[in-house]
Design an enzyme around this catalytic site. Structure first.
Site, short mmCIF file in Angstrom:
data_model
loop_
_atom_site.label_atom_id
_atom_site.label_comp_id
_atom_site.label_asym_id
_atom_site.label_seq_id
_atom_site.Cartn_x
_atom_site.Cartn_y
_atom_site.Cartn_z
N GLU A 128 0.78 -1.24 0.00
CA GLU A 128 0.00 0.00 0.00
C GLU A 128 0.82 1.30 0.00
O GLU A 128 0.44 2.27 -0.65
CB GLU A 128 -0.92 -0.06 1.23
N HIS A 166 -4.97 3.67 -0.78
CA HIS A 166 -4.06 4.40 -1.69
C HIS A 166 -3.75 3.57 -2.95
O HIS A 166 -2.73 3.80 -3.60
CB HIS A 166 -2.76 4.74 -0.98
#
Length: 271
Positions: free
Chosen positions: A39, A68
């Site tokens: 991530e 994200h």
């Protein structure tokens, strides 16, 4: 099966820890399957295609993402073409890639990997993670089409992660939380046979504020005023995660151990 899950890879220090330590751990712990949450691997915000390839080449069988997921724009095309990337099930109906997939482990065994985003305290509303996971777990029951299943619950609130763990208990081999970058001390096997930890922690520099260099977060907390961008801390990282052994016939977890390798945290692992 011997399965390793590693929490959010944070910036350059996290990537370096993966590339230097994961090949050794795969061999020493005789791992059958490795899942890494990527991530924050690129500058602390998302994952680029080159950095995804780096993590895969280092020994990750699958990379999960998070809120994200598409901060790095090349992931929009890479996630659609690389089957080893798992984005959240409930991110967006228009998002490229998939939120769940069955993968091959050693000796032809099948492992389901899925990820869902929480709704509590997140910056934007996502679809219901419970119904999203329910549909996938109904399709791939433990001890049926798959020998093991791992669910990455990417949530802000510990209560929501715990609720998702109990919701999946007995239907998944492993439910492990990500997103908050701080490892929790509650690794356990739930009543139905699911290995659980509220947050795996990060693969990053813990001499930081959740992986970011301390200066700018401290300035903002003290003064309420931003000055610079957040940048990842770059001292030696700790690989943080969860090691689980599962029973092939039932899919249930039979052993769970918190993992801390390298860096500043107290060391732990299955060996």
């Amino acid at each position: 099966m011997k399965i390793l899950f590693l929490g959010d890879v944070m910036g350059r220090s996290g990537r370096t820890a993966i590339t230097t330590q994961l090949p050794r751990l795969r061999a020493e712990w005789r791992l059958d399957f490795v899942v890494v949450n990527g991530e924050n691997a690129t500058s602390g915000m998302g994952l680029s295609a080159p950095h995804a390839k780096l993590l895969l080449d280092a020994g990750a069988d699958v990379i999960t993402l998070g809120d994200h997921a598409f901060d790095q724009k090349d992931m929009l095309t890479f996630a659609a073409s690389e089957p080893r990337i798992i984005r959240p099930l409930n991110f967006s109906k228009a998002a490229p890639g998939v939120g769940a997939r069955v993968f091959n482990a050693t000796n032809g065994r099948k492992v389901l990997v899925a990820q869902a985003l929480g709704q509590v305290f997140m910056k934007r509303p996502f679809d219901d993670p419970f119904s999203a996971l329910d549909a996938v777990l109904r399709q791939y029951p433990m001890g049926g089409q798959v020998q093991a299943s791992l669910i990455d619950v990417h949530c802000e609130a510990t209560s929501e992660k715990m609720a998702l763990g109990h919701f999946c208990d007995g239907r998944a081999s492993i439910v492990v939380g990500t997103h908050t970058h701080v490892p929790t001390g509650d690794a356990m096997i739930l009543g139905g046979g699911t290995a659980y930890q509220t947050d795996a922690g990060m693969c990053g520099d813990y001499n930081s504020v959740i992986g970011m260099d301390k200066a700018e977060p401290l300035r903002r907390f003290i003064t309420g005023m931003p000055k610079d961008r957040f940048t990842p801390a770059e001292s030696e990282a700790t690989l943080s995660g969860l090691y689980v052994e599962t029973d092939d016939r039932s899919g249930k977890a039979v052993r769970v151990v918190m993992v801390r390798q390298g860096g500043r945290l107290a060391q732990s692992g299955p060996a």
